[in-house]
Motif scaffolding. Structure first.
Motif, PDB file in Angstrom:
ATOM      1  N   MET A   1       0.951  -1.517  -0.196  1.00 43.69           N
ATOM      2  CA  MET A   1      -0.110   0.102   0.016  1.00 43.69           C
ATOM      3  C   MET A   1       0.949   1.150  -0.203  1.00 43.69           C
ATOM      4  O   MET A   1       2.134   1.243   0.591  1.00 43.69           O
ATOM      5  CB  MET A   1      -0.482  -0.093   0.846  1.00 43.69           C
ATOM      6  N   ILE A   2       0.738   2.164  -1.401  1.00 41.48           N
ATOM      7  CA  ILE A   2       1.108   3.869  -0.547  1.00 41.48           C
ATOM      8  C   ILE A   2       0.469   4.208   0.342  1.00 41.48           C
ATOM      9  O   ILE A   2      -0.638   4.631  -0.127  1.00 41.48           O
ATOM     10  CB  ILE A   2       0.971   4.430  -1.809  1.00 41.48           C
ATOM     11  N   ILE A   3       1.058   5.224   1.240  1.00 43.30           N
ATOM     12  CA  ILE A   3       1.681   5.913   2.207  1.00 43.30           C
ATOM     13  C   ILE A   3       1.613   7.568   1.653  1.00 43.30           C
ATOM     14  O   ILE A   3       2.819   7.450   1.963  1.00 43.30           O
ATOM     15  CB  ILE A   3       1.395   5.768   3.432  1.00 43.30           C
ATOM     16  N   ASP A   4       0.612   8.311   1.427  1.00 41.11           N
ATOM     17  CA  ASP A   4       1.065   9.704   1.753  1.00 41.11           C
ATOM     18  C   ASP A   4       1.700  10.183   2.724  1.00 41.11           C
ATOM     19  O   ASP A   4       1.058  10.402   3.564  1.00 41.11           O
ATOM     20  CB  ASP A   4       0.304  10.576   1.135  1.00 41.11           C
ATOM     21  N   VAL A   5       2.787  10.896   2.438  1.00 39.06           N
ATOM     22  CA  VAL A   5       2.864  11.524   3.425  1.00 39.06           C
ATOM     23  C   VAL A   5       2.881  13.603   3.795  1.00 39.06           C
ATOM     24  O   VAL A   5       3.058  13.480   2.704  1.00 39.06           O
ATOM     25  CB  VAL A   5       5.286  11.296   4.180  1.00 39.06           C
ATOM     26  N   VAL A   6       2.411  13.540   4.341  1.00 45.74           N
ATOM     27  CA  VAL A   6       2.585  14.579   4.330  1.00 45.74           C
ATOM     28  C   VAL A   6       2.785  16.007   4.882  1.00 45.74           C
ATOM     29  O   VAL A   6       3.102  15.738   5.770  1.00 45.74           O
ATOM     30  CB  VAL A   6       0.797  15.401   4.547  1.00 45.74           C
ATOM     31  N   MET A   7       2.872  17.048   5.076  1.00 47.93           N
ATOM     32  CA  MET A   7       3.172  18.114   5.988  1.00 47.93           C
ATOM     33  C   MET A   7       2.481  18.343   6.884  1.00 47.93           C
ATOM     34  O   MET A   7       1.163  18.692   6.405  1.00 47.93           O
ATOM     35  CB  MET A   7       3.493  20.026   5.021  1.00 47.93           C
ATOM     36  N   PRO A   8       3.041  18.147   8.111  1.00 47.30           N
ATOM     37  CA  PRO A   8       2.521  18.433   9.010  1.00 47.30           C
ATOM     38  C   PRO A   8       1.793  19.544   9.901  1.00 47.30           C
ATOM     39  O   PRO A   8       2.713  20.427   9.392  1.00 47.30           O
ATOM     40  CB  PRO A   8       3.159  17.154  10.177  1.00 47.30           C
ATOM     41  N   LYS A   9       0.733  19.962  10.191  1.00 48.38           N
ATOM     42  CA  LYS A   9       0.635  21.273  10.648  1.00 48.38           C
ATOM     43  C   LYS A   9       1.406  20.648  12.361  1.00 48.38           C
ATOM     44  O   LYS A   9       0.698  20.132  13.548  1.00 48.38           O
ATOM     45  CB  LYS A   9      -1.073  20.585  10.792  1.00 48.38           C
ATOM     46  N   MET A  10       2.085  22.051  12.330  1.00 48.14           N
ATOM     47  CA  MET A  10       2.822  22.125  13.979  1.00 48.14           C
ATOM     48  C   MET A  10       2.152  23.529  15.054  1.00 48.14           C
ATOM     49  O   MET A  10       2.603  23.104  15.778  1.00 48.14           O
ATOM     50  CB  MET A  10       4.108  22.421  13.490  1.00 48.14           C
ATOM     51  N   GLY A  11       1.001  23.008  14.704  1.00 52.55           N
ATOM     52  CA  GLY A  11      -0.004  24.274  15.111  1.00 52.55           C
ATOM     53  C   GLY A  11      -0.629  25.286  14.787  1.00 52.55           C
ATOM     54  O   GLY A  11      -0.847  25.416  14.126  1.00 52.55           O
ATOM     55  N   GLU A  12      -1.010  26.012  16.039  1.00 58.01           N
ATOM     56  CA  GLU A  12      -2.331  26.699  15.512  1.00 58.01           C
ATOM     57  C   GLU A  12      -2.471  28.013  14.397  1.00 58.01           C
ATOM     58  O   GLU A  12      -0.654  28.038  14.823  1.00 58.01           O
ATOM     59  CB  GLU A  12      -3.969  27.388  16.755  1.00 58.01           C
ATOM     60  N   SER A  13      -2.470  28.236  13.309  1.00 55.06           N
ATOM     61  CA  SER A  13      -1.903  29.373  12.987  1.00 55.06           C
ATOM     62  C   SER A  13      -0.932  29.150  12.070  1.00 55.06           C
ATOM     63  O   SER A  13      -0.313  30.093  11.409  1.00 55.06           O
ATOM     64  CB  SER A  13      -2.356  30.561  13.338  1.00 55.06           C
ATOM     65  N   ILE A  14      -0.493  27.763  11.954  1.00 58.34           N
ATOM     66  CA  ILE A  14       0.950  27.715  10.945  1.00 58.34           C
ATOM     67  C   ILE A  14       0.127  27.145   9.578  1.00 58.34           C
ATOM     68  O   ILE A  14      -0.643  26.493   9.638  1.00 58.34           O
ATOM     69  CB  ILE A  14       1.271  26.885  12.171  1.00 58.34           C
ATOM     70  N   THR A  15       0.673  27.779   8.037  1.00 56.67           N
ATOM     71  CA  THR A  15      -0.333  26.657   7.514  1.00 56.67           C
ATOM     72  C   THR A  15       0.619  26.005   6.574  1.00 56.67           C
ATOM     73  O   THR A  15       0.710  25.544   5.292  1.00 56.67           O
ATOM     74  CB  THR A  15      -0.902  28.337   6.425  1.00 56.67           C
ATOM     75  N   GLU A  16       2.244  26.597   6.518  1.00 56.51           N
ATOM     76  CA  GLU A  16       3.150  26.135   5.777  1.00 56.51           C
ATOM     77  C   GLU A  16       4.401  25.385   6.874  1.00 56.51           C
ATOM     78  O   GLU A  16       5.022  25.857   7.696  1.00 56.51           O
ATOM     79  CB  GLU A  16       3.258  27.087   4.615  1.00 56.51           C
ATOM     80  N   GLY A  17       4.655  24.552   6.228  1.00 55.56           N
ATOM     81  CA  GLY A  17       6.390  24.340   6.460  1.00 55.56           C
ATOM     82  C   GLY A  17       7.177  24.943   5.835  1.00 55.56           C
ATOM     83  O   GLY A  17       7.717  24.843   4.923  1.00 55.56           O
ATOM     84  N   THR A  18       8.617  24.833   5.951  1.00 55.12           N
ATOM     85  CA  THR A  18      10.042  24.745   5.068  1.00 55.12           C
ATOM     86  C   THR A  18      10.991  23.576   5.219  1.00 55.12           C
ATOM     87  O   THR A  18      10.991  22.924   6.708  1.00 55.12           O
ATOM     88  CB  THR A  18      11.071  26.005   5.237  1.00 55.12           C
TER      89      THR A  18
END
Lengths: 422, 217
Positions: A1-18
């Motif tokens: 099965m292929i599992i997608d790894v997504v950009m995790p949410k690191m906290g409220e109001s955080i919408t993106e990560g580098t």
């Protein structure tokens, strides 16, 4: 099965990560909770553990990429343990294999970990998978191939045809991502380096100025013959007295300052919808220095006489080249002058030094045949001519005013009283 | 460890300590905290002059004109380049955020709140600037923050300028922010401040804030 790894949410109001660093590469196996990558958000760097066990089949984001929370950044194949076992499947006929398997849409695990997204998976036979592996074809591409086998399954023939076509098209069409480093060989980049701090500042200022002011230019030629003559006659005694060379820049500065006194709008700045007229005339003088450019200011020019201009031009240019300018001197200009004529060029279109509204470009003095008007009639004479260009901000100054200003500078130079005692 | 013990916060005053040895102590404590072998801890320390660069720092923000005798360390924390030195109080909380709130933004804003409350005790009004991390007094930065998280356990932390020699900041563009100056508590109040008093105030407020926000408490 292929599992997608997504950009995790690191906290409220955080919408993106580098993405900072991948700890694993495609083909590596990863255990549950093992660190997969590092991401940066705000001023926090975080290590992200894997939420699945398997083999990494695809990495979809590079270090320094800024990715929205929830976007897929990698894919893990949870059934693939390692690539060793594939040989034993090699001879199994495709038709014996199992059907498409469907699994539930989304399972979200603990928010600190990545969210896994199990989706519908198509079946690919071991033979096809082997060919895919040998050709290093990403799985996302494999999923796009339309199969001609039973229930739309991709056959060996399909995959070989796809790869063949792909190779052909790659020869003709260059890769889509022009910004990619893959293009390096075609551009022939031999090396790359980080811009110096000064270069970055200049770069930023120039683009900001172009996007701020409505740049327009007017040009005119100036007969500098009298001044050239004067410099020739006086350069020795000047140097004896002042111990530096008499140059043409102070003459231009004086002519510009005189003109500015009659055109206060050219000595102003725009602040939103307001015009700020400056009390002092501070001339920003562009000085080329090692690897860059500085524009230190000659402060309170309205108070200076010719010798005062000579001394301050010499002083500021010398200190700029030595790197001995203090930050106060780099700001506070109200109008700027750049003398690219010293490099031999005739004419240029300089960019306004913000927050000024005008910049005077000074070309090289060159001997030219010109028409001389005399009471006896017209004749051709040899004169020392210099081109001036004025860049001004059309948001504040219109063509008529700009033209009148540059004509005033021209007249001041051609009629300058040259009664200085050296 | 029972739930009672997890709310305990250990505060350790390391006094003056070299940057490197404080870093290895933090790394050790973070590992132990992940394993559950040590309680939440706050380290308070002052360093010898040192410039540190975060992982995505721009080396150009370390200026050529800086004092070359000051050590430079490339470290694994968030943020750009900063300075530590005598007169600057540095706090390194080693906290398991799963006991509080699993949110880096919550954590950063809480550290800012901590600094603002400490400054208030000394009659200094600290502010946040929208979009930036840290605490400012009238557009001058007084406190900086940079954090690294592994399995929700924090390391690195915050620094408050009590009375450092501010000229050290001329050697860098702190945090890569061009437009803001740096200040200190001493400069704001125009009088000498005892680091000890600031340490006491931080310890008190830190304990109060984090104990009350502990989910197990």
């Amino acid at each position: 099965m292929i599992i997608d790894v997504v950009m995790p949410k690191m906290g409220e109001s955080i919408t993106e990560g580098t993405i900072l660093e991948w700890k694993k590469r495609v083909g590596d196996s990863i255990a549950m909770d093992e660190i997969l990558l590092e991401i940066g958000t705000d001023k926090v760097d975080s290590e992200i553990p894997s939420s699945a066990e398997g083999v990494i089949v695809e990495i979809l984001a590079k270090p320094n990429d800024v990715i929205e929370v929830g976007k897929v950044i990698a894919k893990i194949d949870s059934e693939k343990e390692s690539s060793k076992s594939k040989d034993s499947f090699e001879n199994i006929d495709e038709s014996f294999s199992a059907d498409l398997s469907k699994v539930e849409e989304k399972i979200s695990i603990n928010d600190s970990k990545t969210i896994i997204n199990q989706k519908e998976k198509r079946f690919f036979s071991p033979v096809v998978m082997k060919i895919v592996a040998e050709n290093q074809l990403p799985l996302s591409e494999l999923e796009k191939i339309t199969g001609t086998g039973r229930k739309g399954r991709v056959t060996k023939k399909d995959i070989l045809f796809y790869i063949n076509e792909k190779e052909k098209s790659e020869i003709v069409i260059p890769k889509k991502d022009f910004g990619n480093i893959d293009q390096k060989s075609q551009i022939g980049t031999s090396n790359q380096e980080e811009m110096s701090h000064m270069r970055q500042v200049i770069s930023k200022h120039m683009v900001e100025s172009l996007s701020t002011s409505a740049h327009v230019y007017v040009m005119t030629d100036v007969d500098m013959s009298r001044i050239v003559e004067f410099v020739k006659l006086n350069e020795v005694s000047f140097k004896d007295q002042e111990s530096y060379n008499l140059t043409y820049t102070p003459f231009v500065v004086q002519a510009a300052v005189q003109a500015l006194l009659g055109f206060p709008k050219m000595n102003a700045s725009i602040d939103d919808t307001k015009i700020k007229y400056h009390r002092h005339i501070n001339i920003g003088l562009a000085v080329s220095v090692d690897n860059g450019l500085m524009v230190p200011s000659l402060l309170h020019c309205e108070e200076k006489n010719f010798l005062g201009f000579c001394r301050s031009v010499n002083d500021i240019a010398k200190r700029a080249r030595k790197g001995d300018i203090n930050p106060d001197e780099l700001s506070g200009s109200t109008f700027s002058i750049t003398n690219f004529g010293v490099f031999g060029v005739t004419l240029g279109t300089p960019i306004i030094n913000q927050p000024n509204v005008g910049i005077l470009g000074v070309g090289a003095i060159k001997k030219r045949p010109v028409v001389v008007e005399d009471v006896d009639g017209d004749s051709i004479g040899i004169k020392n001519m210099m081109m001036l260009s004025l860049g001004f901000d059309h948001r504040l100054i219109d063509g008529a005013e700009g033209s009148n200003f540059i004509t005033s500078v021209k007249r001041n130079l051609e009629t300058m009283s040259l009664e200085f005692n050296f | 460890m029972g739930p009672k013990e997890t709310q305990k916060i250990l505060i350790q005053d390391l006094g003056f300590k070299k940057y490197k040895s404080a870093l290895s102590l933090q790394e050790k404590l973070q590992k132990q905290r992940i394993a559950g072998n040590t309680p939440d801890t706050l380290l308070l320390v002052e360093h010898e002059p040192v410039y540190t660069l975060g992982k995505n720092a721009n080396r150009n923000h370390l200026l050529q004109s800086r004092d070359k005798s000051v050590e430079v360390h490339n470290i694994e924390r968030g943020g750009d380049v900063t300075f530590h030195g005598p007169g600057q109080l540095v706090g390194y909380p080693i906290l398991d955020l799963t006991n509080y709130k699993k949110s880096v933004s919550w954590y950063m804003r809480t550290l800012e709140e901590l600094t603002i409350r400490v400054l208030k005790e000394f009659d200094i009004e600290g502010n946040r600037i929208k979009g930036l991390t840290g605490v400012w007094v009238e557009n001058k930065k007084i406190a900086a923050q940079g954090v690294r998280i592994s399995r929700w356990v924090t390391m690195h932390g915050f620094s408050i300028n009590v009375c450092p020699q501010l000229s050290y900041y001329d050697g860098i563009i702190p945090c890569g922010i061009f437009n803001y100056d740096v200040t200190s508590m001493e400069e704001c109040l125009n009088k000498k401040i005892s680091i000890k008093k600031v340490k006491n105030s931080i310890s008190e407020i830190f304990l109060e804030m984090f104990t009350s926000r502990n989910k197990n408490g």
